[in-house]
Design an enzyme around this catalytic site. Structure first.
Site, mmCIF file in Angstrom:
data_model
loop_
_atom_site.group_PDB
_atom_site.id
_atom_site.type_symbol
_atom_site.label_atom_id
_atom_site.label_comp_id
_atom_site.label_asym_id
_atom_site.label_seq_id
_atom_site.Cartn_x
_atom_site.Cartn_y
_atom_site.Cartn_z
ATOM 1 N N HIS A 132 -2.230 -1.198 -9.239
ATOM 2 C CA HIS A 132 -1.764 -2.034 -8.118
ATOM 3 C C HIS A 132 -2.705 -2.032 -6.913
ATOM 4 C CE1 HIS A 132 1.718 -2.795 -10.427
ATOM 5 N NE2 HIS A 132 2.490 -1.797 -10.033
ATOM 6 N N HIS A 206 6.138 -7.380 -6.110
ATOM 7 C CA HIS A 206 6.803 -6.263 -6.785
ATOM 8 C C HIS A 206 8.261 -6.070 -6.349
ATOM 9 C CE1 HIS A 206 7.023 -2.502 -8.989
ATOM 10 N NE2 HIS A 206 5.742 -2.566 -9.304
ATOM 11 N N GLU A 344 7.038 -9.204 -12.673
ATOM 12 C CA GLU A 344 5.793 -9.442 -11.936
ATOM 13 C C GLU A 344 4.944 -10.451 -12.704
ATOM 14 O OE1 GLU A 344 4.320 -5.207 -11.119
ATOM 15 O OE2 GLU A 344 6.189 -4.989 -12.214
#
Ligand code: GLA
Length: 381
Positions: A132, A206, A344
């Protein structure tokens, strides 16, 4: 800390008349209030309300959606996203709740990749891998915010320039992520980015959903449809092996609405590796570019329905397997195992190291553009 009242602006968007029905869209509004500070930088909280009373709150710290209230079949509004009341808790405790993810959503194996013959070494924040965006990803930076109106809704645009070399990624990356809450009850996210050196980009959001209401327990009774015939199986570091595997005759088959919990504990090596669902599904897409249906989620108790559409080729379905009750959310309830799920929309994890996956390379002169829509209603179509 006390903030002056002028700090709070209210933009009344007025009344919009639609066709001959002259339906009044009154009450659409955007409010801004102070939301504390991060490393001495003040941050704000924006409240966007659409014509039907659907209300979304988002902060320019990480572009985090902190709250989203949508009606159930009785018209009762419920907050369907996990989160906190204060920015402090987001800084301290958040497993990416509601945040913009970048530069690269999900994992890059061994935290490195090569592009045009050069190797780039990234920050490792997930064992040997980059997850991420690295140690300080886009979920942890303060974005510039511009609130405004758009055709049929209210919107907020977040802007951030990620410096060349940030977390190891090449190029100055100029990013704008726009959230629009439309009067037909959709939450639309438009992502845009440009670079001054060849780089890789994979942006997503997210948000952890619980359509029965955040803090109301696990999400195993939610019914999910994923518009995908295959998924990308992973190794024990949750890095894709590179193959595409059929969902047929596996617990990964969500081609028709199926309860998330129905097969989550089935004996299947991929579920064991993820401790539940934590995989990228390869979306079935029409040959043409553009928006295509990705997922549908139906929560039987509330009757709430969410449909997801995207221009992206993949979707990470994560069933909240790292939640363990140690985080207490905004209504004072602990978020236990699988008390929220994420959808996502994205390019596949580790694409920079997988030449056969759709490319995530962005070059100077080109513009990265993707869109995802979450549509809310209370009836199965
Ligand atoms: C993604 C990852 C998961 C996990 C969560 C956040 O969904 O795939 O493994 O990192 O984010 O906890």
């Amino acid at each position: 800390m006390k903030f002056p009242n002028e700090f709070i602006i209210v933009l009344m968007v007025g009344v919009v008349f639609i066709g001959f029905g002259m339906q009044a869209y009154a009450g659409t509004k955007i409010e801004k209030e102070a939301f504390g500070s991060v490393d001495g930088v003040p941050v704000d909280l924006y409240t966007l309300t659409n014509a039907n009373g659907i209300e979304m709150k988002a902060t320019n710290y990480g572009g985090i959606v902190t709250s989203l209230k949508i009606p159930d079949t009785q018209g009762q509004l419920g907050d369907v996203v996990l989160g906190f009341n204060t920015v402090k808790e987001y800084v301290k405790d958040s497993p990416y709740f509601g945040a913009i993810i970048g530069r690269y959503g999900n994992r890059i194996g061994q935290a490195k990749f090569s592009l045009d013959g050069r190797e780039y070494v990234l920050a490792k924040n997930n064992g040997e891998n980059s997850l991420h965006g690295g140690i300080k990803g886009f979920d942890k930076v303060v974005w510039e915010a511009h609130a405004g109106t758009s055709d049929g809704g209210v919107k907020i645009a977040f802007h951030y320039v990620s410096k060349d070399g940030e977390e190891g990624f090449p190029g100055n990356l100029d990013v704008t992520v726009t959230y629009t809450l439309t009067n037909d009850n959709t939450f639309r996210i438009d992502y845009e980015a440009t670079t001054d050196k060849p780089t890789v980009v994979n942006l997503t959001n997210h948000t952890y959903w619980n359509l029965a209401g955040e803090g109301s327990g696990d999400v195993l009774g939610h019914e999910l449809m994923l518009n995908a015939d295959t998924f990308t199986p992973v190794d024990n570091g949750l890095i894709p092996t590179g193959e595409l595997m059929t969902v047929e005759n596996t617990p990964m088959d969500f081609r028709t609405l199926t309860a998330i919990g129905k097969r989550i504990d089935a004996k299947f090596d991929q579920l064991e590796l993820g401790n539940g669902y934590d995989h990228n599904w390869v979306l079935n897409r029409p040959a043409t570019d553009g928006m295509a249906p990705a997922a549908t989620v139906y929560e039987p108790k509330s009757g709430r329905l969410m449909e997801v559409f995207t221009t992206e080729p993949g979707i990470q379905f994560y069933s909240g397997n790292f939640l363990d009750g140690s985080i207490v959310g905004k209504s004072g309830k602990a978020y236990g195992f699988r008390n929220g799920f994420c959808l996502e929309t994205q390019h596949y994890p580790d694409s920079p190291n997988k030449p056969d996956f759709p490319s995530t390379v962005l070059r100077p002169g080109a513009t990265y553009r993707t869109t995802t829509i979450y549509k809310f209603s209370t009836e199965l179509q």
